[in-house]
Design a protein around this motif. Structure first.
Motif, PDB file in Angstrom:
ATOM      1  N   PRO A 330       0.837  -1.210   0.000  1.00 30.19           N
ATOM      2  CA  PRO A 330       0.000   0.000   0.000  1.00 30.19           C
ATOM      3  C   PRO A 330       0.867   1.254   0.000  1.00 30.19           C
ATOM      4  O   PRO A 330       2.060   1.227   0.322  1.00 30.19           O
ATOM      5  N   THR A 331       0.263   2.367  -0.348  1.00 35.08           N
ATOM      6  CA  THR A 331       0.959   3.650  -0.330  1.00 35.08           C
ATOM      7  C   THR A 331       0.943   4.211   1.088  1.00 35.08           C
ATOM      8  O   THR A 331      -0.120   4.332   1.713  1.00 35.08           O
ATOM      9  N   PHE A 332       2.118   4.587   1.611  1.00 32.85           N
ATOM     10  CA  PHE A 332       2.234   5.114   2.966  1.00 32.85           C
ATOM     11  C   PHE A 332       2.454   6.620   2.910  1.00 32.85           C
ATOM     12  O   PHE A 332       2.978   7.148   1.923  1.00 32.85           O
ATOM     13  N   PRO A 333       2.049   7.330   4.020  1.00 33.24           N
ATOM     14  CA  PRO A 333       1.464   6.811   5.263  1.00 33.24           C
ATOM     15  C   PRO A 333      -0.030   6.549   5.139  1.00 33.24           C
ATOM     16  O   PRO A 333      -0.695   7.097   4.258  1.00 33.24           O
ATOM     17  N   LEU A 334      -0.525   5.718   6.057  1.00 32.14           N
ATOM     18  CA  LEU A 334      -1.946   5.444   6.190  1.00 32.14           C
ATOM     19  C   LEU A 334      -2.398   5.864   7.575  1.00 32.14           C
ATOM     20  O   LEU A 334      -1.668   5.682   8.548  1.00 32.14           O
ATOM     21  N   VAL A 335      -3.599   6.379   7.680  1.00 30.97           N
ATOM     22  CA  VAL A 335      -4.160   6.757   8.981  1.00 30.97           C
ATOM     23  C   VAL A 335      -5.371   5.877   9.258  1.00 30.97           C
ATOM     24  O   VAL A 335      -6.267   5.765   8.417  1.00 30.97           O
ATOM     25  N   ILE A 336      -5.368   5.235  10.438  1.00 29.67           N
ATOM     26  CA  ILE A 336      -6.487   4.385  10.845  1.00 29.67           C
ATOM     27  C   ILE A 336      -7.134   5.030  12.065  1.00 29.67           C
ATOM     28  O   ILE A 336      -6.478   5.199  13.103  1.00 29.67           O
ATOM     29  N   PRO A 337      -8.397   5.441  11.978  1.00 33.95           N
ATOM     30  CA  PRO A 337      -9.059   6.077  13.127  1.00 33.95           C
ATOM     31  C   PRO A 337      -9.185   5.099  14.300  1.00 33.95           C
ATOM     32  O   PRO A 337      -9.290   3.888  14.123  1.00 33.95           O
ATOM     33  N   ALA A 338      -9.202   5.647  15.498  1.00 30.27           N
ATOM     34  CA  ALA A 338      -9.304   4.833  16.715  1.00 30.27           C
ATOM     35  C   ALA A 338     -10.563   3.978  16.696  1.00 30.27           C
ATOM     36  O   ALA A 338     -11.651   4.460  16.351  1.00 30.27           O
ATOM     37  N   GLY A 339     -10.401   2.709  17.027  1.00 36.01           N
ATOM     38  CA  GLY A 339     -11.528   1.797  17.108  1.00 36.01           C
ATOM     39  C   GLY A 339     -12.026   1.296  15.769  1.00 36.01           C
ATOM     40  O   GLY A 339     -13.035   0.580  15.724  1.00 36.01           O
ATOM     41  N   GLN A 340     -11.355   1.617  14.673  1.00 32.39           N
ATOM     42  CA  GLN A 340     -11.817   1.209  13.353  1.00 32.39           C
ATOM     43  C   GLN A 340     -10.781   0.327  12.652  1.00 32.39           C
ATOM     44  O   GLN A 340      -9.616   0.274  13.047  1.00 32.39           O
ATOM     45  N   GLU A 341     -11.244  -0.387  11.622  1.00 33.02           N
ATOM     46  CA  GLU A 341     -10.382  -1.251  10.821  1.00 33.02           C
ATOM     47  C   GLU A 341     -10.157  -0.632   9.442  1.00 33.02           C
ATOM     48  O   GLU A 341     -10.980   0.137   8.953  1.00 33.02           O
ATOM     49  N   ARG A 342      -9.037  -1.001   8.845  1.00 30.67           N
ATOM     50  CA  ARG A 342      -8.753  -0.628   7.468  1.00 30.67           C
ATOM     51  C   ARG A 342      -8.089  -1.811   6.792  1.00 30.67           C
ATOM     52  O   ARG A 342      -7.155  -2.409   7.343  1.00 30.67           O
ATOM     53  N   VAL A 343      -8.572  -2.194   5.619  1.00 27.03           N
ATOM     54  CA  VAL A 343      -8.067  -3.359   4.904  1.00 27.03           C
ATOM     55  C   VAL A 343      -7.273  -2.888   3.689  1.00 27.03           C
ATOM     56  O   VAL A 343      -7.746  -2.070   2.895  1.00 27.03           O
ATOM     57  N   GLU A 344      -6.055  -3.403   3.575  1.00 25.27           N
ATOM     58  CA  GLU A 344      -5.198  -3.132   2.428  1.00 25.27           C
ATOM     59  C   GLU A 344      -4.721  -4.468   1.862  1.00 25.27           C
ATOM     60  O   GLU A 344      -5.004  -5.533   2.430  1.00 25.27           O
ATOM     61  N   TRP A 345      -3.957  -4.403   0.753  1.00 25.80           N
ATOM     62  CA  TRP A 345      -3.533  -5.627   0.082  1.00 25.80           C
ATOM     63  C   TRP A 345      -2.067  -5.552  -0.292  1.00 25.80           C
ATOM     64  O   TRP A 345      -1.561  -4.468  -0.639  1.00 25.80           O
ATOM     65  N   ALA A 346      -1.407  -6.694  -0.234  1.00 24.41           N
ATOM     66  CA  ALA A 346      -0.082  -6.833  -0.839  1.00 24.41           C
ATOM     67  C   ALA A 346      -0.287  -7.593  -2.144  1.00 24.41           C
ATOM     68  O   ALA A 346      -0.853  -8.699  -2.151  1.00 24.41           O
ATOM     69  N   ILE A 347       0.159  -7.018  -3.246  1.00 23.50           N
ATOM     70  CA  ILE A 347      -0.114  -7.548  -4.580  1.00 23.50           C
ATOM     71  C   ILE A 347       1.164  -8.130  -5.161  1.00 23.50           C
ATOM     72  O   ILE A 347       2.231  -7.514  -5.099  1.00 23.50           O
ATOM     73  N   LEU A 348       1.047  -9.326  -5.731  1.00 28.55           N
ATOM     74  CA  LEU A 348       2.197  -9.966  -6.370  1.00 28.55           C
ATOM     75  C   LEU A 348       2.049  -9.887  -7.880  1.00 28.55           C
ATOM     76  O   LEU A 348       1.049 -10.322  -8.446  1.00 28.55           O
ATOM     77  N   ASP A 349       3.067  -9.339  -8.527  1.00 30.43           N
ATOM     78  CA  ASP A 349       3.177  -9.368  -9.981  1.00 30.43           C
ATOM     79  C   ASP A 349       4.275 -10.366 -10.316  1.00 30.43           C
ATOM     80  O   ASP A 349       5.462 -10.115 -10.037  1.00 30.43           O
ATOM     81  N   PRO A 350       3.937 -11.535 -10.903  1.00 28.63           N
ATOM     82  CA  PRO A 350       4.947 -12.583 -11.125  1.00 28.63           C
ATOM     83  C   PRO A 350       5.839 -12.319 -12.324  1.00 28.63           C
ATOM     84  O   PRO A 350       6.298 -13.279 -12.970  1.00 28.63           O
ATOM     85  N   VAL A 351       6.085 -11.072 -12.648  1.00 23.32           N
ATOM     86  CA  VAL A 351       6.891 -10.750 -13.808  1.00 23.32           C
ATOM     87  C   VAL A 351       8.270 -11.397 -13.674  1.00 23.32           C
ATOM     88  O   VAL A 351       8.911 -11.344 -12.640  1.00 23.32           O
ATOM     89  N   GLY A 352       8.705 -12.047 -14.725  1.00 27.54           N
ATOM     90  CA  GLY A 352      10.023 -12.665 -14.764  1.00 27.54           C
ATOM     91  C   GLY A 352      10.113 -14.022 -14.112  1.00 27.54           C
ATOM     92  O   GLY A 352      11.191 -14.632 -14.090  1.00 27.54           O
ATOM     93  N   LEU A 353       9.009 -14.552 -13.552  1.00 26.41           N
ATOM     94  CA  LEU A 353       9.044 -15.842 -12.874  1.00 26.41           C
ATOM     95  C   LEU A 353       8.535 -16.947 -13.794  1.00 26.41           C
ATOM     96  O   LEU A 353       7.578 -16.760 -14.538  1.00 26.41           O
ATOM     97  N   SER A 354       9.170 -18.107 -13.702  1.00 25.18           N
ATOM     98  CA  SER A 354       8.755 -19.241 -14.512  1.00 25.18           C
ATOM     99  C   SER A 354       7.695 -20.050 -13.801  1.00 25.18           C
ATOM    100  O   SER A 354       7.472 -19.908 -12.586  1.00 25.18           O
ATOM    101  N   SER A 355       7.032 -20.901 -14.539  1.00 21.46           N
ATOM    102  CA  SER A 355       5.992 -21.750 -13.968  1.00 21.46           C
ATOM    103  C   SER A 355       6.587 -22.656 -12.890  1.00 21.46           C
ATOM    104  O   SER A 355       7.655 -23.242 -13.053  1.00 21.46           O
ATOM    105  N   GLY A 356       5.882 -22.744 -11.774  1.00 21.25           N
ATOM    106  CA  GLY A 356       6.342 -23.562 -10.658  1.00 21.25           C
ATOM    107  C   GLY A 356       7.172 -22.817  -9.638  1.00 21.25           C
ATOM    108  O   GLY A 356       7.535 -23.389  -8.599  1.00 21.25           O
ATOM    109  N   ALA A 357       7.498 -21.544  -9.937  1.00 25.01           N
ATOM    110  CA  ALA A 357       8.259 -20.759  -8.961  1.00 25.01           C
ATOM    111  C   ALA A 357       7.457 -20.622  -7.665  1.00 25.01           C
ATOM    112  O   ALA A 357       6.229 -20.520  -7.679  1.00 25.01           O
ATOM    113  N   PHE A 358       8.166 -20.586  -6.540  1.00 27.37           N
ATOM    114  CA  PHE A 358       7.529 -20.543  -5.225  1.00 27.37           C
ATOM    115  C   PHE A 358       7.861 -19.218  -4.556  1.00 27.37           C
ATOM    116  O   PHE A 358       9.033 -18.859  -4.403  1.00 27.37           O
TER     117      PHE A 358
END
Length: 818
Positions: A330-358
């Protein structure tokens, strides 16, 4: 006459002064004449006139002169009684004035704090609470909210549970874990503890507390490296508790940046709070994998943030990223208000990886602070991150921590044990190697915070003695996975356990979500012992699941192989599965007796012995002493058992392989349910016989429906026992009358009773035989002992041949003078 020096009248030298008037009191005479006074007139005469008036060394107590002047001519006048009174008044007035000025100008007296451990929790209404998620724990151990209040030199702590604290007969403990970030402390899941304050209780009451300091140890799982520092003020009422720590316990200076975490522990479950600091505000992060296979740019990891008490600014994340590709955060900084939740994601771009890569991605740290002040706050991270293959997962079994290749598993019931050792699923697969799978109810290898459980001290026997103290040994609150393997059900090589004859054992130990050790063992038939095996165990575990691989050459498994999985905690309480086969196969488990006793209860016959043993703790006082005996055992202990029907006594000799130390408080016990009726508490027909190292004391107990009581006058007076340390291990030997074994059924040819062996090693470690988990206060957890129904001579002939193998090692050692 002029100022000059010389002889004659103007310059007398050492002229007599004793002829002068006594009123002048000149001592020593004039020096250098009248005109040659030492230091001149200004500073007076030496030993004569001073400043023209104040003579020195005048007469005293003769004429009454002081300093050469008559008392009544003194400039201070005559000292009268009124003068003394005035002086006293002045002194008293000065003292009073100093006291008044000290009160007006000094520091004010400290105002007592409103935060006291007095059971009145009203002062906490003004303090913001930290919320804790509902845990899968009893209501009396499920922390739902807590708060801290800091003052100079004082820390007040408050907690609230879902139900009343310390309810029921089992003990519940509450821990405040304190971390000094400048040092490494005792390891707890996601935390280091340099100090621990704990409360404990049962029966709806707080029973005690203690404060301990970690004194340092390279082995950060060794709980014996804590030093007790005393107690503290604490109070509990209903679902609330509060307690106070001060500078007398530890340095509470705000500059230390101490971190705090509350935790609870009941008999079956645990709960842990978010981590908080000395300021207000905290952040939690739950990370969860959302993909195990990635074919293109996609979400890999869900990041769920929750701000507690204050608005929180998230400045950055530290991520362990392995395997390549582009991981977009995610883009930082992030502000989360007191008592609340915020959902973000880590995204994988498999650029340059071959099939079966772990690819692996896991958040390991976060940089966050209070949004309004930017002051740092602690971050609590849950979850194990993500693992994913690119394009497709490999075929066949792979130890990767994804577990998707375990589609066929054996189910196990939810048992009344700690969640981390409660096995719910298990499986065995044979490919080129052997693969194993286990799922537990709680986090795998979570362990416990401390290897202790507070209990009421039992009432000792009237004739009991207190064993001498022994040095502390390493104690770790570890969980242990053992996989017992019968490589071939068609042979009888190994040790009977859980319906199989195990000749291999795999063992994995750990706590706080870490593996501490892994090992394999092979049964040595000629030495009747377990030998360490070779080869590595490849393992992976995430959350509640575990999988492992052992090279085929170590186990030599086949379709005739069977396994039993067990898990135990530090107290040896745990769970065991039924036998598991690699493919559908007929069961080889021994018949179960009814009523059912302990989980995977074990049974042993009590055949007649060829000789009458001498009870001296040696077990081989003469050759073939236990010829004809039946033998049973496990990794920790083994025993021989048999009867002498003509005198109506049972003989048992126990050898404890896992006790290589000669401790004063080693103790061996035999447990008998004479009427074989089970129960949740010791009943009148139940017996417990205990003997200490050295043979004394020997205790005989019977149940009273709740507890164990002395059975002198009821139990057979011919019962006896001895305990001896020899040949590097502990031995216990017993002679018990038939009536204290099989009760009213002792004359029947197929008499059956509940039975278990229970050993305490050094007052700490517990070993047993009889079922997966033996509790000496729970007859329902024991195994069985029975008198064989078939003819005794045939049994004796069949077993005599086994005894030389089982006891061969001891005879060989005895011949060397052991």
């Amino acid at each position: 006459m002029g100022d000059r020096e010389g002889s004659g009248h103007g310059g007398r030298t050492n002229r007599s002064v004793l002829q002068r008037s006594p009123g002048l009191a000149i001592s020593g005479g004039l020096v250098n004449g009248l005109r040659g006074r030492t230091n001149g007139r200004t500073n007076g005469r030496t030993n004569g006139l001073t400043n023209g008036r104040g003579r020195t060394n005048g007469l005293v107590n003769g004429v009454g002169y002081v300093n050469g002047v008559h008392l009544r001519r003194n400039i201070s006048g005559t000292v009268r009684s009124s003068d003394v009174r005035v002086a006293a008044y002045l002194i008293i007035a000065s003292i009073l004035a100093m006291l008044v000025l000290g009160y007006l100008l000094g520091a004010p007296a400290p105002i007592p704090s409103q935060f006291q451990a007095d059971g009145d929790f009203s002062e906490w209404a003004s303090v913001p609470f930290y919320a804790d998620e509902v845990a899968d724990a009893p209501a009396s151990a499920d922390l739902v909210s807590f708060a801290t209040h800091w003052e100079p030199g004082r820390l007040a702590v408050y907690g609230r549970a879902r139900g009343p604290w310390f309810a029921g007969l089992d003990s519940t403990s509450v821990y405040l874990l304190i971390d000094d970030p400048s040092s490494l402390g005792y390891r707890v899941t996601g935390f280091d503890a340099d100090f621990i304050a704990d409360l404990w209780g049962w029966g709806d009451a707080l029973r005690g507390n203690s404060f301990r300091e970690w004194i340092g140890d390279p082995d950060r799982d060794n709980a014996t490296s804590f030093r007790a520092l005393g107690t503290f003020e604490a109070s509990s009422r209903g679902p609330e508790f509060e307690f106070i720590l001060t500078d007398a316990h530890l340095d509470l200076d705000p500059s230390r940046g101490l971190r705090l975490r509350l935790a609870t522990r009941s008999a079956l479950a645990a709960d842990e709070s978010p981590i908080v600091g000395q300021g207000r505000g905290s952040l939690t992060l739950d990370q969860r994998a959302v993909a195990s296979v990635v074919t293109s740019r996609a979400n890999l990891l869900e990041l769920r943030f929750r701000a507690l008490v204050s608005d929180i600014i998230l400045r950055n994340l530290t991520v362990d990223h392995q395997g390549g590709g582009l991981l977009v955060l995610p883009t930082f900084p992030l502000v989360i208000p007191a008592g609340q939740e915020r959902v973000e994601w880590a995204i994988l771009d498999p650029v340059g990886l071959s099939s079966g890569a772990f690819v692996i991605a896991e958040v390991t740290a976060a940089d966050a602070g209070v949004a309004s002040t930017n002051v740092d706050v602690p971050v609590t991270i849950h979850g194990a991150g993500a693992k994913a293959y690119v394009q497709a997962a490999p075929a066949g079994k792979v130890i990767d921590g994804l577990f998707s290749d375990w589609s066929s598993v054996g189910l196990d019931p939810d048992d009344a044990v700690s969640d981390s050792v409660d096995i719910r699923e298990s499986a065995l697969a044979l490919q080129s190697d052997a693969f194993f799978y286990v799922r537990t109810e709680g986090t795998f290898l979570a362990g416990s915070i401390l290897p202790e459980r507070r209990v009421q001290a039992p009432t000792p026997s009237p004739n009991s003695s207190i064993p001498a103290p022994v040095p502390l040994r390493r104690q770790a609150a570890e969980d242990i996975l053992r996989i017992y393997v019968d490589t071939n059900v068609l042979d009888s090589i190994g040790i009977p356990f859980g319906g199989i004859v195990a000749d291999r054992v795999l063992e994995v130990t750990g706590r706080a979500g870490r593996i501490i050790s892994r090992a394999t063992y092979a049964w040595n038939e000629s030495a009747a012992n377990w030998d360490p095996g070779g080869g590595a165990i490849d393992v992976a575990f995430v959350g509640t699941q575990f999988e492992g691989r052992v090279p085929a050459g170590i186990l030599s498994l086949s379709n005739n192989s069977r396994v039993v999985f067990t898990m135990t905690d530090w107290s040896q309480a745990g769970d065991a599965t039924d036998l598991i086969a690699p493919s559908p196969a007929p069961s080889t488990m021994a018949p179960k007796f009814q009523p059912m006793h302990g989980l995977d209860n074990e049974s042993v016959p009590a055949p007649p012995l060829a000789n009458e043993p001498i009870v001296d703790g040696r077990c081989e006082t003469f050759p073939n002493e236990y010829a004809g005996a039946a033998t049973r055992g496990n990794l920790d202990l083994r025993f021989a058992v048999g009867t002498r029907p003509e005198i109506r006594y049972l003989f048992v000799c126990v050898e404890v392989m896992s006790d290589p130390t000669n401790d004063f408080d080693d103790m061996g016990s035999l447990l008998f349910d004479t009427e074989h009726n089970g129960g949740l508490f010791p009943q009148k027909d139940d017996r417990r016989f205990q003997v200490w190292n050295g043979g004394a004391p020997f205790w005989s107990w019977m149940g009273d429906g709740v507890d164990w009581v002395d059975c002198t006058g009821t139990c057979d007076p011919g019962n006896e026992a001895d305990g001896r340390f020899r040949m590097g291990r502990m031995f216990y030997e017993f002679r018990i009358g038939f009536d204290d074994v099989w009760g009213p059924n002792s004359s029947l040819p197929d008499a059956l009773a509940g039975f278990a062996v229970f050993v305490i090693d050094g007052g700490i470690d517990l070993y047993w035989w009889g079922s997966a988990v033996v509790d000496d206060y729970l007859p329902d957890s024991w195994g069985h002992i029975f008198i064989p129904e078939f003819p005794f001579p045939a049994l004796v002939a069949g077993i005599v041949a086994v005894i030389p193998i089982v006891w061969r090692r001891r005879r060989r050692e005895a011949s060397r003078g052991g």
